[in-house]
Design an enzyme around this catalytic site. Structure first.
Site, PDB file in Angstrom:
ATOM      1  N   LYS A   1       0.817  -1.218   0.000  1.00  0.00           N
ATOM      2  CA  LYS A   1       0.000   0.000   0.000  1.00  0.00           C
ATOM      3  C   LYS A   1       0.846   1.262   0.000  1.00  0.00           C
ATOM      4  O   LYS A   1       0.585   2.189  -0.753  1.00  0.00           O
ATOM      5  CB  LYS A   1      -0.895   0.060   1.248  1.00  0.00           C
TER       6      LYS A   1
ATOM      7  N   ARG B   1      -9.992   1.226   8.736  1.00  0.00           N
ATOM      8  CA  ARG B   1      -9.732  -0.181   9.023  1.00  0.00           C
ATOM      9  C   ARG B   1     -10.863  -0.822   9.806  1.00  0.00           C
ATOM     10  O   ARG B   1     -10.836  -2.030  10.024  1.00  0.00           O
ATOM     11  CB  ARG B   1      -8.451  -0.321   9.858  1.00  0.00           C
TER      12      ARG B   1
ATOM     13  N   ARG C   1      11.214  -6.910   5.285  1.00  0.00           N
ATOM     14  CA  ARG C   1      11.200  -5.493   5.649  1.00  0.00           C
ATOM     15  C   ARG C   1      11.635  -5.303   7.106  1.00  0.00           C
ATOM     16  O   ARG C   1      12.333  -4.354   7.436  1.00  0.00           O
ATOM     17  CB  ARG C   1       9.792  -4.911   5.440  1.00  0.00           C
TER      18      ARG C   1
ATOM     19  N   ARG D   1      11.641  -2.585  11.913  1.00  0.00           N
ATOM     20  CA  ARG D   1      10.352  -2.128  12.455  1.00  0.00           C
ATOM     21  C   ARG D   1       9.916  -3.027  13.593  1.00  0.00           C
ATOM     22  O   ARG D   1       9.789  -4.239  13.440  1.00  0.00           O
ATOM     23  CB  ARG D   1       9.294  -2.111  11.348  1.00  0.00           C
TER      24      ARG D   1
ATOM     25  N   ARG E   1      -1.302  -9.191  13.097  1.00  0.00           N
ATOM     26  CA  ARG E   1      -1.793  -8.077  12.270  1.00  0.00           C
ATOM     27  C   ARG E   1      -2.582  -8.602  11.077  1.00  0.00           C
ATOM     28  O   ARG E   1      -3.588  -8.022  10.685  1.00  0.00           O
ATOM     29  CB  ARG E   1      -0.613  -7.219  11.786  1.00  0.00           C
TER      30      ARG E   1
END
Ligand code: AMP
Length: 201
Positions: A14, A89, A128, A134, A145
């Site tokens: 996204k 969301r 990632r 992260r 998630r």
């Protein structure tokens, strides 16, 4: 004038696609995840609150998220259009966004859902996590998630489908290929030049 939503699971691309669309369409990409991360980094009161949820892969409460989005959408650069990435969301966020836009005499023009299979997004997110460090990207948090997305957010596609706004776009492939598909969907099939890979002149 374009008021667009970009939906998709964590790791569906996204953020990358929103940035490309923003550059092509001349409207801001607004990522609630990015705004939260910036606030966490700056240790603002909003960031301190959001961090508690983000670390666990939970959604930040609607009241907090909605207030932040209302404020961001009231800025002048969003008056001519925007791409919302990662919002709404929840059903309550859908309703809230409708109200904010109605207050401006506006409504959404299109909703894009990037479709990527679960194991592919887990692979992308783990890569990632390594590259960017992260803290919400450990495997356990990633799985959580994704479950939350499937349960709370994927059903929102039906709402927008019912309004005739939704296009599902295959999110697997080179960034430029996916971008070409996304822009085609936004332009309702109108012709436009294909998107170059970043880094290629
Ligand atoms: P993202 O980068 O969009 O995946 O967002 C990272 C994290 O920020 C999410 O896992 C949530 O904790 C929080 N977040 C981002 N957008 C929202 C939203 N619309 N509602 C609730 N929490 C959000």
């Amino acid at each position: 004038m374009k008021r667009l939503l970009l939906m998709g699971a964590p790791g569906s691309g996204k953020g990358t696609q929103a940035a490309i669309m923003a550059a092509h369409l001349g409207i801001p990409a607004i990522s609630t995840g990015d705004i939260f991360r910036a606030n966490v980094a700056a240790a603002t009161p909003l960031g301190v609150e959001a961090k508690k949820y983000m670390l666990r892969g939970e959604y930040v409460p609607d009241s907090v998220t909605n207030a932040m989005v209302r404020s961001r959408l009231s800025r002048p650069d969003a008056a001519t259009g925007f791409i919302l990435d990662g919002y709404p969301r929840t059903v309550s966020q859908v309703d809230f966004l409708d109200d904010v836009l109605a207050g401006q005499g506006a409504k959404l023009d299109a909703v894009i859902m990037l479709v990527v299979d679960v194991e592919e997004v887990v692979r992308r997110l783990l890569r990632r996590a390594e590259a960017e460090g992260r803290s919400d990207d450990t495997e356990e948090v990633i799985r959580h998630r994704l479950e939350l997305f499937a349960r709370e957010t994927e059903p929102l596609a039906q709402i927008y489908d019912g309004r005739g706004l939704l296009t599902r776009v295959d999110g697997v492939g080179p960034v430029s290929t996916v971008a070409t598909r996304v822009l085609a969907a936004v332009n309702d099939g109108a012709e436009f030049s294909s998107v170059e890979e970043p880094g290629q002149a």
